[in-house]
Design a protein around this motif. Structure first.
Motif, mmCIF file in Angstrom:
data_model
loop_
_atom_site.group_PDB
_atom_site.id
_atom_site.type_symbol
_atom_site.label_atom_id
_atom_site.label_comp_id
_atom_site.label_asym_id
_atom_site.label_seq_id
_atom_site.Cartn_x
_atom_site.Cartn_y
_atom_site.Cartn_z
ATOM 1 N N ARG A 83 -83.838 -66.875 -3.200
ATOM 2 C CA ARG A 83 -83.800 -65.550 -3.800
ATOM 3 C C ARG A 83 -85.122 -65.089 -4.125
ATOM 4 O O ARG A 83 -85.397 -63.803 -3.892
ATOM 5 N N ILE A 84 -86.090 -65.656 -4.580
ATOM 6 C CA ILE A 84 -87.444 -65.245 -4.712
ATOM 7 C C ILE A 84 -88.203 -64.933 -3.511
ATOM 8 O O ILE A 84 -88.708 -63.933 -3.368
ATOM 9 N N ARG A 85 -87.784 -65.553 -2.318
ATOM 10 C CA ARG A 85 -88.543 -65.243 -1.052
ATOM 11 C C ARG A 85 -87.844 -63.848 -0.708
ATOM 12 O O ARG A 85 -88.644 -63.158 -0.145
ATOM 13 N N ILE A 86 -86.883 -63.919 -0.459
ATOM 14 C CA ILE A 86 -86.168 -62.751 -0.300
ATOM 15 C C ILE A 86 -86.602 -61.386 -0.869
ATOM 16 O O ILE A 86 -86.777 -60.323 -0.489
ATOM 17 N N ALA A 87 -86.739 -61.438 -2.502
ATOM 18 C CA ALA A 87 -87.205 -60.393 -3.254
ATOM 19 C C ALA A 87 -88.620 -60.121 -2.779
ATOM 20 O O ALA A 87 -89.067 -58.983 -2.750
ATOM 21 N N GLY A 88 -89.549 -61.210 -2.369
ATOM 22 C CA GLY A 88 -90.822 -61.096 -1.960
ATOM 23 C C GLY A 88 -90.786 -60.077 -0.523
ATOM 24 O O GLY A 88 -91.665 -59.123 -0.556
ATOM 25 N N VAL A 89 -89.917 -60.426 0.214
ATOM 26 C CA VAL A 89 -89.776 -59.509 1.397
ATOM 27 C C VAL A 89 -89.387 -58.106 1.013
ATOM 28 O O VAL A 89 -90.131 -57.134 1.679
ATOM 29 N N TYR A 90 -88.514 -57.987 0.399
ATOM 30 C CA TYR A 90 -87.896 -56.602 -0.213
ATOM 31 C C TYR A 90 -89.554 -55.735 -0.779
ATOM 32 O O TYR A 90 -89.743 -54.567 -0.473
ATOM 33 N N THR A 91 -89.898 -56.598 -1.653
ATOM 34 C CA THR A 91 -90.991 -55.615 -2.371
ATOM 35 C C THR A 91 -92.146 -55.528 -1.272
ATOM 36 O O THR A 91 -92.704 -54.388 -1.801
ATOM 37 N N SER A 92 -92.314 -56.397 -0.394
ATOM 38 C CA SER A 92 -93.553 -55.929 0.496
ATOM 39 C C SER A 92 -93.046 -54.750 1.455
ATOM 40 O O SER A 92 -93.798 -53.925 1.715
#
Length: 381
Positions: A264-273
């Motif tokens: 979840r944290i990794r996916i959120a990081g991709v979204y944020t970028s």
């Protein structure tokens, strides 16, 4: 050929990924011949307590019951007030009223959407001045979307007014505040294990976490008719028992919770970028927080058009929550609110939208969400 839909949430994906282990656990539970509470539930309680790093967890039927049981076990009922937020699932407030207590709703901070300490302080002082017959008894912050509340600030206010600090962790399994697991930061905490939660069953389930043995024992009695010995109700209780099949499923899911949280944290990081510069207001994470990203919630001024565009391109979205509790028909005009109102809560209700978020999202799906939003932003530029 049209692209396959990307759902907003997909609890079936976790089941499919762990089908063999889950079916084995279900078979074990069914073969045991014990279908209410029992060893499967006891094992999950021990394992989840160990995961949190706390002494006790008490399993029950659902997250709403968990809040009610927690409050009743603490003696928070008629004549007592519980301060929580309006920007939450209605279950939070419903459970307070079921316990017989009075909910008082406070505003949220505009960055993380969690309970605003200043609004809490104002609400407590207002209650003391205007309703001296009601005792401020508990603060129940909600770790909304998986982001922890500012617990130190809330703890200071709770202590100064002689109130119990509790936690609603329904969306925050795996989140941390200053390195400590949410669910271990107050007197007690409630959890939901609804199928879409970060730790989800394949049906309803919930639990209460506490470091206090007497409170744990009281919850265990209350969940089963107030029995402290079989068939003898020492206190008035309810029927809120987790069944062994759900406990067995949760036991399997718990072994994957750390990797799911990391996903979840990794996916959120991709979204944020990937969504920088699209005009969306993206989630912010406090420096003291580990956000568990139960939801990835953005703000969009053209929400209806945005959601329609996403739907037309095969991507699911949702709103958490479209109507705050204090504006819902069942509560409007009768539930108490902080004296300065809930302006942040009422502002974001028009702009918040949740993007697809579950651990089994593929890299291609996450990229497609980003590129679709980038195209939407470019078309509107």
């Amino acid at each position: 050929m049209p692209l396959a839909n990307i759902p907003f949430a997909n609890p079936h994906a976790a089941y499919a990924a762990r089908k063999e282990a889950i079916l084995e656990a279900i078979t074990r539970a069914l073969d045991s011949g014990y279908y209410i509470l029992g060893s499967e539930v006891e094992q999950f309680e021990k394992d989840f307590a160990a995961y949190l790093g706390i002494a006790h967890t008490s399993a029950c039927a659902n997250g709403t019951d968990a809040i009610e049981l927690m409050l009743r076990a603490l003696g928070v009922g008629p004549g007592k007030a519980v301060f929580t937020v309006s920007h939450t699932a209605v279950a939070t407030v419903s459970a307070i009223e079921r316990a017989g207590a009075m909910p008082v709703l406070v505003d949220i901070d505009p960055v993380h959407y969690t309970m605003c300490p200043a609004s809490l302080e104002q609400a407590v002082q207002h209650l003391v001045r205007t309703l001296p017959q009601v005792t401020p008894a508990a603060v129940l912050p909600v770790h909304i979307y998986g982001h922890p509340c500012n617990m130190d600030a809330l703890a200071e206010i709770a202590a100064r007014h002689n109130m119990r600090l509790l936690e609603d962790c329904a969306q925050a399994h795996g989140a941390q505040y200053k390195g400590k697991m949410v669910g271990t930061l107050g007197k007690a905490a409630s959890f939901s294990f609804y199928p879409t939660k970060n730790l989800g069953a394949l049906g309803d389930a919930g639990g209460v976490a506490t470091s206090t043995a007497t409170l744990h024992n009281e919850v265990c009695a209350l969940r089963q008719y107030g029995w402290k010995e079989r068939y003898i109700s020492a206190i008035p209780g309810i029927n809120s028992r987790m069944d062994p099949v759900q406990a067995a499923i949760l036991g399997v899911q718990l072994t994957h919770l750390a990797e799911d949280t990391a996903a979840r944290i990794r996916i959120a990081g991709v979204y944020t970028s990937g969504l920088a510069g699209t005009g969306l207001c993206l989630p912010q994470v406090a420096p003291w927080a580990k956000h568990a990203f139960h939801l990835y919630v953005v703000q969009c001024k053209e929400r209806s058009a945005f959601m329609q565009y996403m739907q037309e391109h095969g991507i699911g979205t949702a709103i958490h929550y479209p109507v705050p509790v204090h504006l819902q028909p069942a509560y409007a005009g009768r539930v108490l609110c902080a004296p300065k109102g809930l302006p942040v809560t009422e502002q974001i209700m028009h702009t918040i939208v949740s993007l697809p978020m579950f651990p089994q999202l593929t890299d291609a799906q996450v990229e497609r969400v980003c590129t679709t939003i980038q195209a939407w932003a470019k078309a509107g530029a």
